[in-house]
Write a protein that holds these residues in place. Structure first.
Motif, PDB file in Angstrom:
ATOM      1  N   LEU A  27       0.838  -1.200   0.000  1.00 37.16           N
ATOM      2  CA  LEU A  27       0.000   0.000   0.000  1.00 37.16           C
ATOM      3  C   LEU A  27       0.873   1.250   0.000  1.00 37.16           C
ATOM      4  CD1 LEU A  27      -2.934  -0.770   2.479  1.00 37.16           C
ATOM      5  CD2 LEU A  27      -2.675  -1.339   0.059  1.00 37.16           C
ATOM      6  N   PRO A  28       0.407   2.315  -0.675  1.00 34.01           N
ATOM      7  CA  PRO A  28       1.175   3.571  -0.647  1.00 34.01           C
ATOM      8  C   PRO A  28       1.118   4.204   0.747  1.00 34.01           C
ATOM      9  CG  PRO A  28      -0.947   3.870  -1.754  1.00 34.01           C
ATOM     10  CD  PRO A  28      -0.842   2.414  -1.426  1.00 34.01           C
ATOM     11  N   SER A  29       2.023   5.136   1.019  1.00 33.70           N
ATOM     12  CA  SER A  29       2.023   5.741   2.362  1.00 33.70           C
ATOM     13  C   SER A  29       0.817   6.668   2.558  1.00 33.70           C
ATOM     14  CB  SER A  29       3.335   6.494   2.595  1.00 33.70           C
ATOM     15  OG  SER A  29       3.617   7.289   1.468  1.00 33.70           O
ATOM     16  N   THR A  30       0.371   7.319   1.453  1.00 36.14           N
ATOM     17  CA  THR A  30      -0.820   8.173   1.573  1.00 36.14           C
ATOM     18  C   THR A  30      -2.016   7.465   0.952  1.00 36.14           C
ATOM     19  OG1 THR A  30       0.630  10.034   1.181  1.00 36.14           O
ATOM     20  CG2 THR A  30      -1.745  10.483   1.067  1.00 36.14           C
ATOM     21  N   ILE A  31      -3.071   7.336   1.718  1.00 36.73           N
ATOM     22  CA  ILE A  31      -4.309   6.765   1.161  1.00 36.73           C
ATOM     23  C   ILE A  31      -5.370   7.852   1.184  1.00 36.73           C
ATOM     24  CG2 ILE A  31      -6.087   5.005   1.432  1.00 36.73           C
ATOM     25  CD1 ILE A  31      -3.955   3.172   2.592  1.00 36.73           C
ATOM     26  N   HIS A  32      -5.913   8.136   0.005  1.00 40.40           N
ATOM     27  CA  HIS A  32      -6.893   9.221  -0.093  1.00 40.40           C
ATOM     28  C   HIS A  32      -8.258   8.776   0.418  1.00 40.40           C
ATOM     29  CE1 HIS A  32      -4.359  11.994  -2.353  1.00 40.40           C
ATOM     30  NE2 HIS A  32      -3.857  10.906  -2.917  1.00 40.40           N
ATOM     31  N   PRO A  33      -9.059   9.749   0.878  1.00 39.92           N
ATOM     32  CA  PRO A  33     -10.450   9.417   1.207  1.00 39.92           C
ATOM     33  C   PRO A  33     -11.197   9.075  -0.082  1.00 39.92           C
ATOM     34  CG  PRO A  33     -10.114  11.790   1.227  1.00 39.92           C
ATOM     35  CD  PRO A  33      -8.757  11.174   1.061  1.00 39.92           C
ATOM     36  N   LEU A  34     -12.421   8.617   0.025  1.00 38.79           N
ATOM     37  CA  LEU A  34     -13.197   8.263  -1.167  1.00 38.79           C
ATOM     38  C   LEU A  34     -13.406   9.516  -2.026  1.00 38.79           C
ATOM     39  CD1 LEU A  34     -14.789   6.215  -2.816  1.00 38.79           C
ATOM     40  CD2 LEU A  34     -16.789   6.743  -1.408  1.00 38.79           C
ATOM     41  N   LEU A  35     -12.871   9.478  -3.255  1.00 36.93           N
ATOM     42  CA  LEU A  35     -12.872  10.663  -4.126  1.00 36.93           C
ATOM     43  C   LEU A  35     -14.084  10.614  -5.067  1.00 36.93           C
ATOM     44  CD1 LEU A  35      -9.058  10.392  -4.943  1.00 36.93           C
ATOM     45  CD2 LEU A  35     -10.114  11.996  -3.334  1.00 36.93           C
TER      46      LEU A  35
END
Ligand code: GRG
Ligand code: ZN
Length: 435
Positions: free
Chosen positions: A10-18
């Motif tokens: 997994l990437p270090s930044t996970i975005h909220p539901l866009l």
């Protein structure tokens, strides 16, 4: 050495539901913006429209699409006209011009085939057969003409038996996959009245074989996918009575494996997507308890969650992929074993596969997004929300929610039909009213 399964990071930044990004991505997914993809996916057009339109409806944005234009396109993909008798077809000028309507297209194409394209025809380019005696030539020509006529007759027969079915695009052969997608799209728009429903029912019913299985089209491939397509289609049209449901159930049972899963045909490997189609068909038939050990299959499905990423794979030793958030989770729902998944970690994996620039969801983090993984990612999040999100008031996009709460921003989805539950409620009510 310790054992490590294949997995994604997994990437270090996970975005909220866009949500807004995903709506933009799907609404902007046009031939003008994606000419190459549109050209190479024409055979998937009807399925693709179903994926995008369902995703948009789940996000409450279906009104951004041109409903009438889409309904007209879907209607034009239905094989409506019975083909003319063979002799008439042969005489017809239209036959040679390849400009005839969709239901004649296959026969027309065959009739205008050059002779060397036919089975066992002498190769006129290399000259093989050209040194034959005149009488051999005559026999060859007669045999060739007979073969051509037989082939055209087969295709005309095929064309007749396609009546009522839908092609993936205008002029494409009818297939049960595109027929189900067409019916699902019309359900989304509440426009089942736009098509010849009786012909659709007859086409789907004609695909059932004596052993209860279904072929996908006139060419005869059998797959449990086609059992679900046929049964979902007929149940949406309120016409399950048109097939032998018990025989259909027996065939699905014959594809069950020692691990509790199901395959494409008897003896083929268990795969999560085939588990979904078989459970969907058994659910429609009301036969899950008679055919399935809920705990055994529920355990096999729960085992699909990978330890590092939290994503799901489709069978042992394979990589995680967002689309299994649908094939696996919907199956666990149908088994009433959804609570066996680690919802928080799966929600994180799905959100990590979003494209925060282009919008849409990909199969794995950092891959290219597409409508297929977008709808199954969103539908998976919607199912996860059934488990109860930590804070029901939190809305995605604004609040930056990363986790199960994201699913609350999406409409509830039906785990059998992959359509919003409000659409299924409306369709089933229509069927009741018409009885
Ligand atoms: C109503 C949603 C809905 C569908 C209709 C057509 C259909 C019914 C279901 C299709 C099920 C299916 C066979 C999906 C394909 C799943 C998939 C990702 C297969 C890829 O297999 P591999 O071997 O991938 O390429 P793995 O992950 O096993 O390596
Ligand atoms: Zn996938």
């Amino acid at each position: 050495a310790s054992y490590e399964s294949k997995d994604a990071t997994l990437p270090s930044t996970i975005h909220p539901l866009l949500l807004k990004k995903h709506v933009e991505f799907l609404v902007g997914y046009t031939p003008a913006n994606n000419p190459y993809e549109y050209a190479v996916t024409e055979h998937l057009r009807m399925n693709g429209m179903f994926w995008s339109l369902t995703a948009l409806d789940l996000m409450g944005a279906l009104d951004q699409m041109d409903r009438e234009a889409i309904v007209t396109f879907v209607r034009d993909c239905q094989h409506r006209n019975p083909p003319a008798p063979f002799a008439e077809l042969e005489a017809s000028e239209a036959l040679r011009s390849r400009t005839v309507d969709a239901s004649h297209a296959t026969a027309a194409a065959a009739a205008s085939l050059p002779s060397q394209a036919l089975p066992n025809a002498p190769d006129t380019n290399t000259g093989v057969g050209s040194d034959a005696t005149p009488s051999t030539d005559a026999r060859t020509n007669a045999a060739q003409e007979a073969a051509r006529q037989k082939y055209v007759k087969q295709l005309v027969a095929a064309s007749a038996s396609q009546r009522g079915g839908f092609g993936a695009s205008i002029g494409h052969d009818a297939h049960v996959l595109s027929t189900l997608s067409a019916v699902q799209i019309l359900c989304l728009f509440d426009r089942l009245d736009a098509i010849d429903e009786e012909a659709t029912v007859a086409f789907v019913a004609s695909l059932q074989q004596p052993d209860g299985s279904f072929v996908g089209d006139v060419w005869g491939e059998v797959d449990t996918r086609f059992s679900l397509c046929a049964m979902a289609c007929l149940s949406l049209l309120g016409r399950l009575d048109a097939i032998d449901v018990q025989a259909a159930v027996r065939f699905i049972q014959s594809t069950a494996n020692f691990d509790g899963g199901f395959g494409r045909v008897p003896g083929s490997e268990s795969h999560a997507s085939q588990v979904y189609v078989c459970l969907g068909a058994l659910t429609i038939a009301g036969a899950v308890d008679a055919c399935v050990d809920r705990d055994q299959l529920g355990w096999w499905l729960a085992e699909r969650q990978l330890p590092k990423s939290g994503g799901l794979n489709g069978r042992p030793e394979k990589l995680p992929d967002v689309c299994y958030s649908w094939w696996v989770l919907s199956s666990m729902c149908m088994l009433d074993r959804l609570q066996w998944i680690d919802a928080e970690r799966l929600a994180k994996f799905i959100l990590a596969c979003q494209d925060d620039v282009a919008g849409g969801i990909a199969d794995r983090p950092d891959d290219m997004s597409d409508p297929y993984h977008t709808v199954f990612g969103l539908a998976g999040l919607s199912l996860l929300a059934r488990l109860g999100a930590p804070d029901a008031k939190v809305q995605s996009d604004q609040e930056g929610v990363v986790g199960v709460s994201a699913g609350l921003a999406i409409k509830p989805v039906n785990s059998v039909y992959c359509l919003p539950q409000d659409v299924i409620d409306r369709v089933m009510q229509r069927n009741k009213d018409r009885r």
